[in-house]
Design an enzyme around this catalytic site. Structure first.
Site, PDB file in Angstrom:
ATOM      1  CG  ASP A  88      -2.059  -0.863   1.234  1.00 18.72           C
ATOM      2  OD1 ASP A  88      -2.242  -1.594   0.243  1.00 18.72           O
ATOM      3  OD2 ASP A  88      -2.818  -0.861   2.217  1.00 18.72           O
ATOM      4  CG  HIS A 145       2.131  -8.938   1.003  1.00 21.19           C
ATOM      5  ND1 HIS A 145       1.444 -10.008   1.520  1.00 21.19           N
ATOM      6  CD2 HIS A 145       2.037  -7.946   1.932  1.00 21.19           C
ATOM      7  CE1 HIS A 145       0.956  -9.696   2.718  1.00 21.19           C
ATOM      8  NE2 HIS A 145       1.305  -8.436   2.985  1.00 21.19           N
ATOM      9  CB  SER A 248      11.033   2.890   4.186  1.00 22.30           C
ATOM     10  OG  SER A 248      12.271   3.219   3.595  1.00 22.30           O
TER      11      SER A 248
END
Length: 281
Positions: A88, A145, A248
């Site tokens: 995200d 992921h 980050s």
């Protein structure tokens, strides 16, 4: 004010001391004080706790537990695509690698060799390939992921600076993503090699992978490599690869003529885990 002037304080701040302090605070189990900190953060950054597997703010023993919270299994369905978005966040930049140069922001590029810690042979596999730089803000879900199936072959820790990786910093600090501390994860896939680089930043207390656990701290003084040829570490598309403690950036590298990016993607645009990132050419 120009971006260069705006980021001048980043050169002057004691970034290491601030990051170490933030790491201690985030890892502390402070009871009611921890809960108040989490409630303040949720309100400040408009965090959607309705998507969390555990939405009870008071149940998190530390800020780190809250920050790396899991999502509900149905919160991010996976698109029918060859490569899915792994996080995200927002798109910093993406596109073609110009020989060995990755576009960071207007006026700034960095080399694939610098990004992966000086390994020219590894970097050469991505000459004229494709890249994507994706930024995670403090409000975002902070687990990373897999965009596709892959078998882990190497992990490289590269020491470096701890500059902010905010959009303004990307515009104002030359070679930012190849200057900051980072963890380079190298995979073999059915479509060739693939690199996922986790880039550290100011107040990012640590980075972790599912096969190693916390990689930093300690912050090692030199490039350090782990190899996994004798292990069968295979991660499927959509499975967790690792996580950041505070926001980050990730930088992905793909070989030449491998993929075509989602035509709806635009720099600075929002992205969500599981949406279409690209399909095979």
């Amino acid at each position: 004010m120009s971006d260069r002037l705006a980021v001048l304080p980043h050169y002057l701040l004691p970034k290491g001391a601030l990051t170490n302090f933030a790491g201690r605070v985030a890892g502390a189990k402070g009871g009611a004080m921890t809960t108040r900190l989490i409630r303040w953060f949720v309100g400040k950054y408009d965090v959607n706790m309705g998507e969390a597997l555990n939405s009870d703010i008071a149940s998190y023993a530390s800020f780190n537990e809250f920050f790396t919270r899991a999502l509900r299994p149905d919160a991010r369905p996976l698109a029918d695509a060859d490569f899915i978005c792994p996080i995200d966040g927002r798109i910093s930049q993406f596109g073609a690698i110009d020989d060995d140069q990755i576009f960071q922001a207007k006026g700034h590029k960095f080399s694939t060799t610098a990004l992966v810690g000086g390994d020219a042979a590894l970097a050469a596999k991505f000459q004229h390939g494709s890249f994507a730089n994706l930024y995670l803000s403090p409000r975002d879900y902070h687990r990373i992921h897999m965009p596709c199936d892959g078998k882990l072959t190497r992990m490289i820790y590269v020491p470096g600076e701890l500059f902010s990786v905010s959009p303004a910093a990307a515009r104002g600090i030359p070679g930012l993503f190849a200057r900051n501390e980072r963890v380079v994860c190298v995979f073999d896939t059915a479509h060739g090699p693939f690199v996922m680089t986790l880039v550290g930043a100011t107040i990012v207390g640590s980075m972790a992978t599912v096969w190693h656990g916390v990689v930093n701290p300690p912050r090692l003084p030199k490039v350090t490599e782990w190899t996994y040829a004798d292990q069968n570490i295979v991660l499927k598309k959509g499975e967790e690869l690792g996580r950041f403690l505070l926001g980050s950036t990730v930088v992905m590298l793909f070989p030449k003529d491998t993929l075509s990016f989602n035509p709806a993607w635009q720099p600075a645009g929002p992205v969500r885990l599981g949406e279409m990132m690209a399909n095979l050419k």
